[in-house]
Design an enzyme around this catalytic site. Structure first.
Site, PDB file in Angstrom:
ATOM      1  N   ARG A 522      18.949 115.054 -10.277  1.00  0.00           N
ATOM      2  CA  ARG A 522      17.317 114.389  -9.832  1.00  0.00           C
ATOM      3  C   ARG A 522      16.446 115.331  -9.217  1.00  0.00           C
ATOM      4  NH1 ARG A 522      15.911 108.838 -11.030  1.00  0.00           N
ATOM      5  NH2 ARG A 522      16.518 108.712  -8.836  1.00  0.00           N
ATOM      6  N   SER A 586      24.612 111.356  -1.525  1.00  0.00           N
ATOM      7  CA  SER A 586      25.280 110.364  -1.914  1.00  0.00           C
ATOM      8  C   SER A 586      26.780 110.820  -1.085  1.00  0.00           C
ATOM      9  CB  SER A 586      25.356 109.722  -2.927  1.00  0.00           C
ATOM     10  OG  SER A 586      24.342 109.313  -3.563  1.00  0.00           O
ATOM     11  N   ASP A 640      22.336 106.823  -0.634  1.00  0.00           N
ATOM     12  CA  ASP A 640      21.997 106.867  -1.838  1.00  0.00           C
ATOM     13  C   ASP A 640      21.816 105.202  -1.728  1.00  0.00           C
ATOM     14  OD1 ASP A 640      24.888 107.072  -1.490  1.00  0.00           O
ATOM     15  OD2 ASP A 640      24.529 106.452  -4.390  1.00  0.00           O
TER      16      ASP A 640
END
Length: 900
Positions: A522, A586, A640
């Site tokens: 994203r 992440s 994350d």
């Protein structure tokens, strides 16, 4: 004349549909906890939970009490793939002094007959399971426990009502044990109707209804457990013995009962009881015919008005007479013969009239029976949510078998009343005795299956002691990761993030955030406002990462990421601005500062080459340079988990821990700088990304790893690594379930022992299916649908087992996760030196958010293992996007303060 006379006995289809609706309402009443006490149709649970599946085998005994004769059976069931069985029986009389005497005599008599039977068959030395067919209404609380509610069918034995008939039989057998050297184990108490269904179910797996139309009448069928209020549990199905003979005892059929029905009832052993049975069953049909003929004769319509002694004698006309008189093929000869034997001297008109009376009476019986059966079939179809249903009705009883027209009439009317059910009627040839043996055989099979399933799932049941051990080991590993001399070899890496503060509310500006951590990538634009109108606005776009890029070269991966950023900047119209950027990455990184992160190793299915050991921020900057279209200020590389903590920290300053329980599993928390030996300085705090997925890679939790965990690990992209994550995270739980299902199928406990192609495929069992299957709102029917989507053709019993397996795997995952988290909150409490700690954990991840039980079990475990910590769990809204922007904003703020 007869038609006019018996007009009320002729029932139109509209009347039958009305009877059907009334019976359906009675069934619902009987199944409800509050309405059952006043229901006439008792809907008794039989505790028979499964139909034969063809794998039953062994030798069984059965006794059968309830008809005109008492029977003992020996049944051998062969597991030869052909579902064959062998039945040997012996009939014993039911003397009047026994069936109307006292209880002790009755059960002694049964035991005597059994001893005789075993001697005849040379079985005395064997210990055999025994099934007891007891064809009277019983309230069962277990398969081998049933209290007699009332006697029916001419039986009236004293001292048995309201007692458990199985323990009475066991007592009688115990008396014989020593003197006759017999050893029998009463495993199942079965109603003859249930026995009929089970016998037919052995020959036809579609059979889920049993009907008896003989001396007495009754029906049973397989009902969904969730509808049976009288029994604990919602899983699976159970056979319900309707005891439909009592339908109408509350007056529900008064409009259909004729003067003859009332007269017959008054003269019976149990006036006002079993009114439906008295309109249907063979025991009463002859008597109804006698009462009608008597009245017609008295009115001069028959036999020249001459009433013989036979017409005045109760019970003189029996079911066998009615059946014989309706043999139309033989003209009137049978009728004439029977009437003559009864000292009635009939003319041809008399014979025609009497035959017609018999026809109307037996036709009404078939009609009423069809209406009640149609109600049961409709309920079955609605339970299964089918528009059209194929099913089999197992059927037995003298009236059905011996009456020349009865079966044909019944079939025809049932098919007319339920046109959307394709019904096969299967005659039970070996009767209720074999059925009792089948119930016993199924109970035997289920007990053996249960033991095997329990054995497979036992390693997933973790005691409180074991969980405490896991917590203590996690605590030890956390300490190793923080200490300079042990950090290099520690499995829990405890990586410093260089995030040294949480939001204080003064952050403001426009920030970009990138989020890479799964199969999607994203890009976000985040606008943060401070002051009284504090808010965070976000705009984002999602891009897919194809498998060939996830597992291609590092250069291709980062070029793809930059291509996605360019698309987004174009889309938002901000290509010229040099915005500060936070990069959520992440994967385990070793950071030297907030904007430097060296990839320790890929996880979660990524395998891009030339990345491990490299600085990901440099790789991103180089890819931006190669594209040469725009420039960005990369301020922070963020995990994350840290993003999750920061997002919640923006709302709740007490939030100092971040937890992800989704595809992967990880935790971060704010640690005192003085405890972090691998970073210079002792003042303040820094967020530590534990990377706890690697916990156990040194073998410290091998004692709780099962053979299924080992198989999942060996088949993964990174064998021997991230062992704790492989037991707790969404990416692997479905795979553990699949391994267990394969094992249970190999043992013949699931899917008929057939491992389908789809079950052989890795990754077919996604974690979302676990969440769906374990949902409390899902009926087993929907579980079966989910399994069908996966190409697994399951029975109802299979679905129960699959649900249980999913539950065991996800519960263990939540408990292990809770044990790990308990270690961290306990450490925080001790570091602060307080008796009681209040702290908030920011949580994200699909497993935590979507699974129906994971979050509850996790929270309960933390409470149990860290009782001095009061932990609030806060759901993070978009930690990896909003969190990355907040970290960037906090870093900018702290940087500006530093410069000043």
């Amino acid at each position: 004349q007869v038609d006019r006379y018996l007009y009320h006995m002729r029932l139109s289809d509209d009347v039958l549909l009305d009877v059907m609706a009334r019976f359906q309402a009675e069934m619902v009443k009987g199944l409800g906890k509050d309405t059952n006490p006043t229901a006439t149709v008792k809907m008794l649970p039989s505790f028979v939970r499964s139909l034969p599946d063809g794998t039953e085998k062994g030798e069984f005994l059965a006794v059968d009490l309830g008809g005109s004769q008492f029977r003992a059976h020996q049944v051998k069931v062969f597991d030869d793939g052909k579902q064959s069985s062998q039945l040997e029986s012996k009939f014993y009389p039911s003397p009047k002094e026994v069936i109307q005497g006292n209880g002790a005599e009755l059960f002694d008599y049964i035991a005597d007959c059994l001893v005789d039977f075993m001697e005849t068959k040379n079985l005395k030395h064997k210990k055999l399971p025994l099934g007891f067919t007891f064809s009277f209404p019983c309230k069962q609380t277990k398969l081998d426990k049933g209290v007699l509610l009332s006697w029916t069918k001419h039986f009236k034995v004293r001292g048995v009502q309201d007692t458990d008939v199985v323990s009475s039989l066991r007592k009688a057998l115990q008396k014989h044990k020593a003197s006759f050297d017999i050893d029998l184990d009463v495993l199942a108490l079965v109603n003859d109707t249930v026995g009929t269904m089970m016998t037919c179910g052995y020959d036809d797996p579609r059979c889920e209804v049993g009907v008896i139309i003989g001396t007495g009448t009754n029906a049973c069928y397989m009902e969904e457990m969730r509808h049976i209020d009288l029994v604990e549990g919602d899983e699976g199905r159970m056979c319900i013995n309707t005891e439909w003979g009592a339908f109408g005892d509350d007056g529900a059929l008064d409009d259909l009962r004729t003067e003859f029905d009332r007269e017959l009832d008054l003269g019976s052993l149990n006036p006002g009881k079993q009114l439906f049975e008295k309109m249907i069953s063979g025991l009463y049909l002859g008597e109804l015919v006698r009462l009608i003929l008597l009245k017609m004769t008295k009115e001069g319509l028959l036999f020249n008005g001459k009433v013989s002694t036979a017409l005045l004698t109760k019970g003189k006309i029996e079911m066998k007479h009615v059946s014989a008189m309706e043999k139309y093929k033989e003209g009137l000869s049978n009728t004439k013969e029977i009437l003559t034997e009864l000292n009635l001297f009939p003319s041809e008109e008399d014979c025609i009239a009497v035959q017609h009376v018999c026809t109307i009476v037996s036709f009404r019986s078939a009609n009423l029976c069809a209406a009640a059966l149609a109600a049961i079939l409709t309920r079955l179809r609605e339970n299964k949510k089918l528009l059209r249903m194929r099913t089999t009705v197992g059927i037995d009883g003298g009236l059905y078998k011996t009456h020349p027209q009865y079966a044909k009439r019944l079939h025809k009317v049932v098919r007319r009343l339920v046109p959307n059910c394709d019904v096969r009627f299967l005659l039970s040839l070996s009767g209720s005795g074999k059925g009792a043996a089948m119930v016993t055989a199924v109970a035997y099979r289920l007990a053996a299956q249960r033991n095997k399933i329990d054995a497979a799932l036992a390693p997933f049941l973790l005691s409180l002691e074991t969980l405490r051990e896991v917590k203590n080991k996690m605590r030890t590993e956390l300490e190793y990761g923080l200490k300079r001399e042990t950090q290099a070899s520690a499995t829990v890496k405890m990586l410093p993030t260089y995030v040294c503060g949480t939001p204080d509310g003064t952050e403001k500006g426009k920030f970009l955030a990138l989020d890479l951590g799964g199969t999607n990538f994203r890009v976000l634009l985040v606008k943060i406002r401070s002051g009284r109108r504090r808010s965070v606005q976000m705009y984002n776009k999602i891009f897919a990462i194809p498998l060939e890029i996830m597992q291609g070269t590092g250069e291709e991966l980062f070029d793809h990421i930059v291509q996605c950023i360019a698309d987004f900047l174009e889309y938002m119209g901000i290509k010229g601005a040099r915005l500060p950027l936070g990069f959520t990455f992440s994967f385990p990184c070793r950071q030297a500062s907030i904007d430097k992160g060296t990839l320790v190793g890929w996880t979660k299915g990524f395998k891009a080459t030339d990345c491990e050991g490299e600085d990901v921020v440099d790789m991103l900057r180089e890819a931006i340079r190669r594209r040469n279209e725009f420039d960005l200020d990369i301020v922070a590389v963020v995990n994350d988990t840290v993003g999750t903590m920061m997002t919640c920290g923006y709302e709740d300053p007490n939030c100092e821990i971040g937890l992800i329980a989704g595809t992967g599993s990880n935790v971060c928390y704010m640690e005192d700088m003085k405890n972090i030996e691998i970073v210079e300085g002792n003042e303040g705090k820094m967020c530590i990304n534990t990377e706890w997925g690697g916990f156990g890679d040194n073998g410290c939790i091998d004692n709780i790893r099962t053979k299924y965990d080992k198989e999942v690990d060996e088949g993964s992209l990174n064998p021997g690594k991230q062992r704790y994550e492989k037991m707790t995270s969404g990416m692997y739980l479905g795979e553990i379930v699949r391994q267990i299902l394969i094992d249970l199928t190999k043992q013949g406990l699931l899917f008929r022992g057939q491992i389908s192609e789809s079950l052989r495929k890795r990754g077919i069992f996604e974690t979302k299916f676990l969440s769906q299957i374990e949902s409390d709102r899902l009926a087993l029917l929907q579980v079966r649908r989910i399994l069908q989507q996966l190409g697994l053709d399951s029975t109802c019993d299979d679905s129960i087992i699959v649900k249980e397996v999913c539950g065991a795997v996800s519960k263990r995952a939540a408990q292990l996760c809770g044990a790990g988290l308990a270690a961290i909150v306990e450490k925080k409490r001790e570091d602060r030196g307080v008796e009681h700690l209040q702290i908030t954990v920011g949580v994200d991840g699909t497993l935590y958010k979507l699974h129906p039980h994971f979050s509850r079990v996790l929270q309960e475990t933390v409470k149990e293992l860290a009782p001095q910590c009061d932990v609030t769990f806060m759901l993070s809204e978009d930690g990896s996007g909003k969190g990355a922007a907040l970290i960037t904003a906090v870093a900018k703020r702290l940087h500006n303060v530093g410069q000043k």
